[in-house]
Design a protein around this motif. Structure first.
Motif, PDB file in Angstrom:
ATOM      1  N   GLY A   1      12.989  -9.792  18.599  1.00 27.59           N
ATOM      2  CA  GLY A   1      12.710 -10.252  19.951  1.00 27.59           C
ATOM      3  C   GLY A   1      11.256 -10.578  20.218  1.00 27.59           C
ATOM      4  O   GLY A   1      10.908 -11.001  21.321  1.00 27.59           O
ATOM      5  N   PHE A   2      10.402 -10.365  19.212  1.00 23.21           N
ATOM      6  CA  PHE A   2       8.985 -10.677  19.377  1.00 23.21           C
ATOM      7  C   PHE A   2       8.629 -11.861  18.491  1.00 23.21           C
ATOM      8  O   PHE A   2       9.181 -12.048  17.406  1.00 23.21           O
ATOM      9  N   GLU A   3       7.675 -12.653  18.938  1.00 24.79           N
ATOM     10  CA  GLU A   3       7.205 -13.788  18.155  1.00 24.79           C
ATOM     11  C   GLU A   3       5.819 -13.451  17.598  1.00 24.79           C
ATOM     12  O   GLU A   3       4.885 -13.175  18.357  1.00 24.79           O
ATOM     13  N   ILE A   4       5.712 -13.468  16.270  1.00 26.16           N
ATOM     14  CA  ILE A   4       4.453 -13.124  15.606  1.00 26.16           C
ATOM     15  C   ILE A   4       3.768 -14.420  15.183  1.00 26.16           C
ATOM     16  O   ILE A   4       4.268 -15.142  14.314  1.00 26.16           O
ATOM     17  N   PRO A   5       2.633 -14.773  15.802  1.00 25.77           N
ATOM     18  CA  PRO A   5       1.926 -15.996  15.393  1.00 25.77           C
ATOM     19  C   PRO A   5       1.257 -15.801  14.031  1.00 25.77           C
ATOM     20  O   PRO A   5       0.825 -14.698  13.693  1.00 25.77           O
ATOM     21  N   ARG A   6       1.206 -16.889  13.275  1.00 27.23           N
ATOM     22  CA  ARG A   6       0.588 -16.860  11.936  1.00 27.23           C
ATOM     23  C   ARG A   6       1.156 -15.700  11.112  1.00 27.23           C
ATOM     24  O   ARG A   6       0.431 -14.955  10.446  1.00 27.23           O
ATOM     25  N   ALA A   7       2.453 -15.542  11.156  1.00 30.30           N
ATOM     26  CA  ALA A   7       3.098 -14.354  10.587  1.00 30.30           C
ATOM     27  C   ALA A   7       2.864 -14.222   9.094  1.00 30.30           C
ATOM     28  O   ALA A   7       2.776 -13.101   8.563  1.00 30.30           O
ATOM     29  N   MET A   8       2.778 -15.359   8.387  1.00 35.57           N
ATOM     30  CA  MET A   8       2.647 -15.298   6.932  1.00 35.57           C
ATOM     31  C   MET A   8       1.413 -14.518   6.505  1.00 35.57           C
ATOM     32  O   MET A   8       1.445 -13.757   5.530  1.00 35.57           O
ATOM     33  N   VAL A   9       0.310 -14.693   7.243  1.00 38.35           N
ATOM     34  CA  VAL A   9      -0.936 -13.998   6.882  1.00 38.35           C
ATOM     35  C   VAL A   9      -0.761 -12.494   7.025  1.00 38.35           C
ATOM     36  O   VAL A   9      -1.140 -11.711   6.143  1.00 38.35           O
ATOM     37  N   PHE A  10      -0.196 -12.062   8.138  1.00 32.26           N
ATOM     38  CA  PHE A  10      -0.021 -10.624   8.380  1.00 32.26           C
ATOM     39  C   PHE A  10       0.969 -10.016   7.379  1.00 32.26           C
ATOM     40  O   PHE A  10       0.770  -8.904   6.890  1.00 32.26           O
ATOM     41  N   LEU A  11       2.021 -10.780   7.073  1.00 24.80           N
ATOM     42  CA  LEU A  11       3.031 -10.262   6.162  1.00 24.80           C
ATOM     43  C   LEU A  11       2.486 -10.051   4.755  1.00 24.80           C
ATOM     44  O   LEU A  11       2.800  -9.057   4.099  1.00 24.80           O
ATOM     45  N   VAL A  12       1.659 -10.986   4.275  1.00 24.59           N
ATOM     46  CA  VAL A  12       1.139 -10.841   2.909  1.00 24.59           C
ATOM     47  C   VAL A  12       0.195  -9.643   2.817  1.00 24.59           C
ATOM     48  O   VAL A  12       0.194  -8.918   1.820  1.00 24.59           O
ATOM     49  N   TYR A  13      -0.584  -9.411   3.877  1.00 22.26           N
ATOM     50  CA  TYR A  13      -1.492  -8.258   3.840  1.00 22.26           C
ATOM     51  C   TYR A  13      -0.710  -6.940   3.882  1.00 22.26           C
ATOM     52  O   TYR A  13      -1.042  -5.990   3.167  1.00 22.26           O
ATOM     53  N   ILE A  14       0.303  -6.876   4.729  1.00 19.12           N
ATOM     54  CA  ILE A  14       1.123  -5.657   4.790  1.00 19.12           C
ATOM     55  C   ILE A  14       1.850  -5.444   3.470  1.00 19.12           C
ATOM     56  O   ILE A  14       1.914  -4.326   2.946  1.00 19.12           O
ATOM     57  N   TYR A  15       2.392  -6.530   2.933  1.00 21.32           N
ATOM     58  CA  TYR A  15       3.148  -6.476   1.672  1.00 21.32           C
ATOM     59  C   TYR A  15       2.299  -5.898   0.544  1.00 21.32           C
ATOM     60  O   TYR A  15       2.701  -4.979  -0.176  1.00 21.32           O
ATOM     61  N   VAL A  16       1.081  -6.436   0.408  1.00 18.25           N
ATOM     62  CA  VAL A  16       0.222  -6.004  -0.693  1.00 18.25           C
ATOM     63  C   VAL A  16      -0.344  -4.608  -0.443  1.00 18.25           C
ATOM     64  O   VAL A  16      -0.503  -3.818  -1.374  1.00 18.25           O
ATOM     65  N   ALA A  17      -0.653  -4.275   0.811  1.00 16.56           N
ATOM     66  CA  ALA A  17      -1.200  -2.946   1.114  1.00 16.56           C
ATOM     67  C   ALA A  17      -0.207  -1.853   0.723  1.00 16.56           C
ATOM     68  O   ALA A  17      -0.580  -0.845   0.100  1.00 16.56           O
ATOM     69  N   VAL A  18       1.063  -2.056   1.081  1.00 19.03           N
ATOM     70  CA  VAL A  18       2.086  -1.060   0.725  1.00 19.03           C
ATOM     71  C   VAL A  18       2.251  -0.997  -0.790  1.00 19.03           C
ATOM     72  O   VAL A  18       2.320   0.093  -1.382  1.00 19.03           O
ATOM     73  N   ALA A  19       2.307  -2.182  -1.440  1.00 22.25           N
ATOM     74  CA  ALA A  19       2.483  -2.217  -2.891  1.00 22.25           C
ATOM     75  C   ALA A  19       1.313  -1.557  -3.612  1.00 22.25           C
ATOM     76  O   ALA A  19       1.497  -0.830  -4.600  1.00 22.25           O
ATOM     77  N   THR A  20       0.089  -1.804  -3.135  1.00 22.91           N
ATOM     78  CA  THR A  20      -1.099  -1.231  -3.778  1.00 22.91           C
ATOM     79  C   THR A  20      -1.108   0.289  -3.643  1.00 22.91           C
ATOM     80  O   THR A  20      -1.409   1.013  -4.600  1.00 22.91           O
ATOM     81  N   GLY A  21      -0.774   0.786  -2.458  1.00 19.55           N
ATOM     82  CA  GLY A  21      -0.741   2.234  -2.261  1.00 19.55           C
ATOM     83  C   GLY A  21       0.263   2.907  -3.178  1.00 19.55           C
ATOM     84  O   GLY A  21      -0.035   3.947  -3.783  1.00 19.55           O
ATOM     85  N   LEU A  22       1.439   2.311  -3.298  1.00 19.41           N
ATOM     86  CA  LEU A  22       2.454   2.876  -4.181  1.00 19.41           C
ATOM     87  C   LEU A  22       2.025   2.794  -5.644  1.00 19.41           C
ATOM     88  O   LEU A  22       2.273   3.720  -6.433  1.00 19.41           O
ATOM     89  N   ALA A  23       1.371   1.681  -6.022  1.00 17.01           N
ATOM     90  CA  ALA A  23       0.929   1.522  -7.416  1.00 17.01           C
ATOM     91  C   ALA A  23      -0.121   2.558  -7.784  1.00 17.01           C
ATOM     92  O   ALA A  23      -0.110   3.116  -8.886  1.00 17.01           O
ATOM     93  N   ILE A  24      -1.044   2.813  -6.872  1.00 18.54           N
ATOM     94  CA  ILE A  24      -2.080   3.822  -7.142  1.00 18.54           C
ATOM     95  C   ILE A  24      -1.440   5.202  -7.279  1.00 18.54           C
ATOM     96  O   ILE A  24      -1.818   5.993  -8.149  1.00 18.54           O
ATOM     97  N   TRP A  25      -0.472   5.490  -6.442  1.00 12.63           N
ATOM     98  CA  TRP A  25       0.213   6.785  -6.516  1.00 12.63           C
ATOM     99  C   TRP A  25       0.960   6.929  -7.839  1.00 12.63           C
ATOM    100  O   TRP A  25       0.932   7.992  -8.474  1.00 12.63           O
ATOM    101  N   ILE A  26       1.600   5.856  -8.293  1.00 17.22           N
ATOM    102  CA  ILE A  26       2.346   5.891  -9.554  1.00 17.22           C
ATOM    103  C   ILE A  26       1.399   5.951 -10.754  1.00 17.22           C
ATOM    104  O   ILE A  26       1.634   6.674 -11.732  1.00 17.22           O
TER     105      ILE A  26
END
Length: 596
Positions: free
Chosen positions: A208-233
Motif C-alpha cells: 500500500g506504500f509507494e517507494i520512489p527510486r525503489a531499486m536503489v534502496f532495495l540493492v543497498y538493503i539486499y547487500v547489507a543483509v547478505a554482507t552481515g550474514l557472510a561475515i557471520w558465516i
C-alpha cells in the motif's frame, strides 16, 4: 549520451575523480595507519619501501595504478550506456544507430584491451619490485647481528622464519595491492552506478506504500543483509587460515629434519618415533583442511546464492515498467547491469572476506617476525672492541639461560701467537664461554677485546659446509679462489683423495665423515690465516695421532695466530701455553703451561 563529446567528458571526469580519490584514499590510509591495529601493522611492513625519502618511484606507481583503476570504472560506465543504446536500437529496428554503436564498441574494446594489458604489466612489475625489496630487507634484518641465531634465546620464539620471508611476503604484497585497489574500485563504482541506478529506477508499490527510486534502496538493503550474514558465516576463516599456514610449515619442517638427520635416525632405528611425529603433524594439517573446506563451502554457497539471485532481481523489479512501455529494453538491460555493479561494489568485503582472512593471518605472521627481530636486537651483548691482534677478557661473567652463574669475573690476556686451552667437566660452560666471546650469548656481561670480521675464525665441533663445490666449502666464508693453494692445503690436511673433486658440486656434509669435515675446517684456517682461531672441540672426531698432526700443522703454518681451544684430551696441553679450567659455579683457574 553524446558519444561525439565523450572523450572530453571522460577526461574531465577522470581528472575530478583522480583528485578526489587521491585525497580520500590517502586520508583513509593515514587514518587506518594511525587508528587501527592491522593498519599499523601494514605501515610497519610496507612504509620502508614507500618512504619517498628513499625513492619516489613506488608512490608514483601507486598513483598510476589508481588512475588506471578509475579508467576501468569509467570504461564500465561507458559500456553500460553502450548496452542501453544497442538494445534500444535493436528494439526500435534502427539500423543507423546500431552500426554507429558498433563502431563505438570497436573503439571502446580497443581501449579496454590496451588498458587491461598495461594494468596487468604495471601491477605485476610493481608486485615483483615490492616483493624483492621487502624480502631483501627482511633477510638483511634477519642476518644482521646474528638475529637468526640469537633469536633462539627469546622467551617466545617464532616458527618457520623461512616461510615468513618467502611465502608470507608474497601473499602480503599481492593481498595489499588487490584489497586496496579493489576497495578503491568498489567505492568509485558504487558512487557512479548508484547515480545511474537512481536515474533509471522507478517507484515501487509495496504493502500500500509507494517507494520512489525503489531499486536503489532495495540493492543497498539486499547487500547489507547478505554482507552481515557472510561475515557471520566466514568469521572463523581468519583463525583457520592462520592455523593452516602454521600446521603446514610445522609438517614441512619435520620432513626437513628427517632429511638432515637421516643417518642418526637410521642408526637409532628411530623410524617409528619419526613416523609418529610426522603423522601427528600431518593429522593437524588434514584436520584443519577439513575445517577450512566445510567453512569455505558454507561461505561460497551463500555467496553463489546471493550472486545468482542478483542476476534476476532487477529484471523482475523493472519488468512491469517495460511491459507498460515506461522504459525501453535498453533501459532494462542498463538497469540490470547498474544493479550488478552496485551489488558487486557493496559486496566487495563480503566476496573478499576469505581473502581478507588470509591477509590478516599473513599480517600477524609478518608482524610477529618483525617483533622477534626487534626483541632480538634488544638482547644484551658483551661489549666487544678491537685492539690489533690482542685478545683479552675483563670482568666477564657468563650465566646460563636460567641465570645460573657459569663463570664469574674472568680476566685473562693473550698476546699475538699465544695459545689457550679451555678445560673442565661437560656442561660447565666451555662452549658457552666461546659464544660469549663471539658476541652470540646474551646472558653475559663484561668486556672482550679481540679482532673482528675475518681476522677471527671459529671452528665448531661439527663444521658448516655450504651447498656447492668442495672448493667453496674449503674457502668458506671467503669467496672461493681457483689456485694451487687449495690442493696443497688438502694434502697437508691428509685429504689428498678429495683434490680431484674440488670443483664438484654436492651436499658435502653428507658425503664426508665428521673427521674429514673437521680436517677440511683446519684447511679453512690455513687458507684464511686469521689472527685468532677459536676451536670448540673441532678435532674430537679424529684419533689422537691425527689430532696431534693437525695441531702441529696449525702451529707450524700459523705461528703468529692466537689459538684458543676447547677440549678434553690431555694430549692437547702440549700445543698450548696456558690452560683455563672451569670449575663450575662461577669458579675458574688459569695456569701457565710449559712452552710449546
Amino acid at each position: 549520451m553524446d558519444w561525439n563529446q565523450e572523450l572530453v567528458n571522460s577526461a574531465l571526469w577522470l581528472a575530478k575523480a583522480f583528485v578526489i580519490s587521491v585525497l580520500v584514499f590517502g586520508s583513509i590510509v593515514l587514518w587506518l595507519a594511525r587508528r587501527s591495529a592491522w593498519g599499523r601493522q601494514v605501515k610497519r611492513i610496507a612504509w620502508p619501501w614507500f618512504d619517498p625519502r628513499r625513492s619516489w618511484r613506488p608512490l608514483a606507481m601507486v598513483v598510476l595504478l589508481v588512475l588506471l583503476t578509475l579508467v576501468s570504472v569509467r570504461m564500465n560506465v561507458l559500456f553500460s550506456f553502450w548496452y542501453n543504446g544497442i538494445y534500444t536500437a535493436m528494439q526500435k529496428l534502427e539500423a543507423k544507430p546500431f552500426w554507429f554503436l558498433m563502431g563505438v564498441f570497436g573503439v571502446l574494446a580497443a581501449l579496454h584491451v590496451a588498458r587491461a594489458l598495461f594494468t596487468t604489466y604495471l601491477r605485476e612489475s610493481f608486485q615483483i619490485r615490492w616483493r624483492a625489496a621487502l624480502s631483501e630487507s627482511l633477510m638483511e634484518r634477519w642476518l644482521a647481528g646474528q638475529t637468526y641465531h640469537r633469536s633462539q634465546y627469546l622467551a617466545e620464539q617464532i616458527d618457520n622464519p623461512d616461510q615468513r620471508i618467502q611465502q608470507d611476503v608474497t601473499q602480503f604484497v599481492e593481498g595489499t595491492l588487490k584489497l586496496s585497489l579493489g576497495m578503491l574500485e568498489a567505492i568509485v563504482s558504487l558512487i557512479e552506478f548508484t547515480l545511474m541506478l537512481w536515474g533509471l529506477s522507478g517507484a515501487l508499490a509495496l504493502l500500500g506504500f509507494e517507494i520512489p527510486r525503489a531499486m536503489v534502496f532495495l540493492v543497498y538493503i539486499y547487500v547489507a543483509v547478505a554482507t552481515g550474514l557472510a561475515i557471520w558465516i566466514g568469521r572463523p576463516l581468519i583463525a583457520l587460515t592462520f592455523q593452516n599456514e602454521r600446521f603446514n610449515a610445522d609438517f614441512r619442517y619435520a620432513l626437513i629434519r628427517l632429511r638432515e638427520y637421516g643417518e642418526s635416525i637410521a642408526f637409532y632405528a628411530g623410524e617409528q618415533v619419526e613416523r609418529s611425529t610426522l603423522l601427528q603433524r600431518f593429522a593437524s594439517v588434514i584436520r584443519n583442511m577439513w575445517d577450512l573446506l566445510f567453512r569455505g563451502l558454507k561461505l561460497q554457497g551463500f555467496n553463489l546464492a546471493v550472486s545468482q539471485l542478483a542476476v534476476v532481481f532487477p529484471i523482475i523489479i523493472q519488468a512491469p515498467r517495460l511491459f507498460a512501455q515506461q522504459i525501453t529494453l535498453g533501459d532494462l538491460m542498463q538497469t540490470s547491469q547498474a544493479f550488478g555493479q552496485v551489488q558487486d561494489a557493496l559486496s566487495f568485503f563480503r566476496s573478499s572476506y576469505d581473502e581478507f582472512a588470509s591477509y590478516r593471518a599473513v599480517l600477524a605472521r609478518l608482524g610477529g617476525f618483525l617483533d622477534v627481530i626487534d626483541q632480538t636486537a634488544a638482547l644484551p651483548v658483551v661489549e666487544i672492541r678491537s685492539d690489533g691482534a690482542r685478545v683479552a677478557v675483563s670482568a666477564l661473567t657468563v650465566r646460563s639461560t636460567t641465570q645460573q652463574v657459569l663463570l664469574a669475573d674472568l680476566d685473562l690476556e693473550l698476546a699475538a701467537g699465544e695459545s689457550l686451552l679451555i678445560r673442565g667437566p661437560s656442561g660447565v660452560g666451555k662452549t658457552t664461554l666461546l659464544r660469549a666471546m663471539a658476541g652470540l650469548w646474551p646472558f653475559a656481561a663484561g668486556q672482550v677485546v679481540r679482532p673482528q670480521g675475518r681476522a677471527v675464525l671459529f671452528l665448531s665441533q661439527k663444521p658448516y659446509l655450504p651447498l656447492g663445490t668442495l672448493r667453496a666449502a674449503l674457502f668458506y666464508p671467503a669467496p672461493a679462489l681457483v689456485n694451487e693453494h687449495a690442493a696443497e692445503v688438502l694434502r697437508q690436511c691428509q685429504l689428498p683423495h678429495l683434490i680431484e673433486r674440488l670443483d664438484e658440486e654436492a651436499d658435502w656434509s653428507r658425503i664426508l665423515s665428521l673427521g674429514e669435515q673437521q680436517r677440511l675446517a683446519i684447511g679453512r684456517a690455513l687458507l684464511a690465516k686469521p689472527a685468532v682461531i677459536f676451536m670448540d672441540e673441532s678435532s674430537s672426531a679424529m684419533d689422537e695421532g691425527l689430532e696431534h698432526a693437525m695441531y702441529a700443522l696449525l702451529r707450524e703454518r700459523l705461528p703468529e695466530s692466537t689459538l684458543i681451544s676447547v677440549g678434553h684430551r690431555s694430549s692437547l696441553l702440549a700445543f698450548h701455553q696456558q690452560a683455563l679450567r672451569l670449575e663450575g659455579g662461577g669458579g675458574w683457574c688459569l695456569e701457565r703451561l710449559a712452552a710449546v
